[in-house]
Design a protein around this motif. Structure first.
Motif, PDB file in Angstrom:
ATOM      1  N   SER A  49      28.849  17.833   3.325  1.00 36.97           N
ATOM      2  CA  SER A  49      27.388  17.940   3.397  1.00 36.97           C
ATOM      3  C   SER A  49      26.907  19.323   2.963  1.00 36.97           C
ATOM      4  O   SER A  49      25.842  19.446   2.350  1.00 36.97           O
ATOM      5  N   GLY A  69      19.928  12.804   4.282  1.00 34.77           N
ATOM      6  CA  GLY A  69      20.398  12.719   5.663  1.00 34.77           C
ATOM      7  C   GLY A  69      19.744  11.580   6.425  1.00 34.77           C
ATOM      8  O   GLY A  69      20.386  10.917   7.245  1.00 34.77           O
ATOM      9  N   GLY A  72      21.391   8.250   5.537  1.00 36.60           N
ATOM     10  CA  GLY A  72      22.650   8.130   6.280  1.00 36.60           C
ATOM     11  C   GLY A  72      22.410   7.779   7.743  1.00 36.60           C
ATOM     12  O   GLY A  72      23.111   6.952   8.324  1.00 36.60           O
TER      13      GLY A  72
END
Length: 101
Positions: A49, A69, A72
């Motif tokens: 990340s 993000g 996800g």
């Protein structure tokens, strides 16, 4: 800042629950190996990340990193509803039900 604090509490609470769940679902012979794989995924995810952030933020801006993000997080949220109870817990509940009859 407060939302990051709440997020930290959530992640901090998830780690021991996931570890217990993984240990409960794993067979005894491969439990240690499987648990170490789980433990290794976390630092690898941090490194990946960070690398994605180093590429995305300068090119597209910080809002795109939040979007990545968030996607996800939505995927994990959807998988949450597919998560089943552990077999050992189900067996223990079935045993308690039979004892009460």
């Amino acid at each position: 800042m407060w939302l990051r604090f709440v997020q930290g509490i959530g992640v901090g609470g998830e780690v021991p629950v996931a570890a217990a769940y993984i240990n409960e679902l794993s067979v005894a012979q491969g439990r240690g190996r499987f648990f170490m794989l789980y433990e290794m995924i976390f630092p690898l995810g941090l490194m990946i990340s960070a690398q994605i952030g180093a590429l995305v933020v300068p090119s597209f801006g910080w809002k795109w990193m939040f979007l990545i993000g968030g996607i996800g997080g939505l995927i994990v949220f959807l998988f949450f509803f597919k998560l089943r109870e552990s077999p050992r817990w189900l067996i223990s509940k079935a045993g308690l039900t039979k004892q009460n009859e």
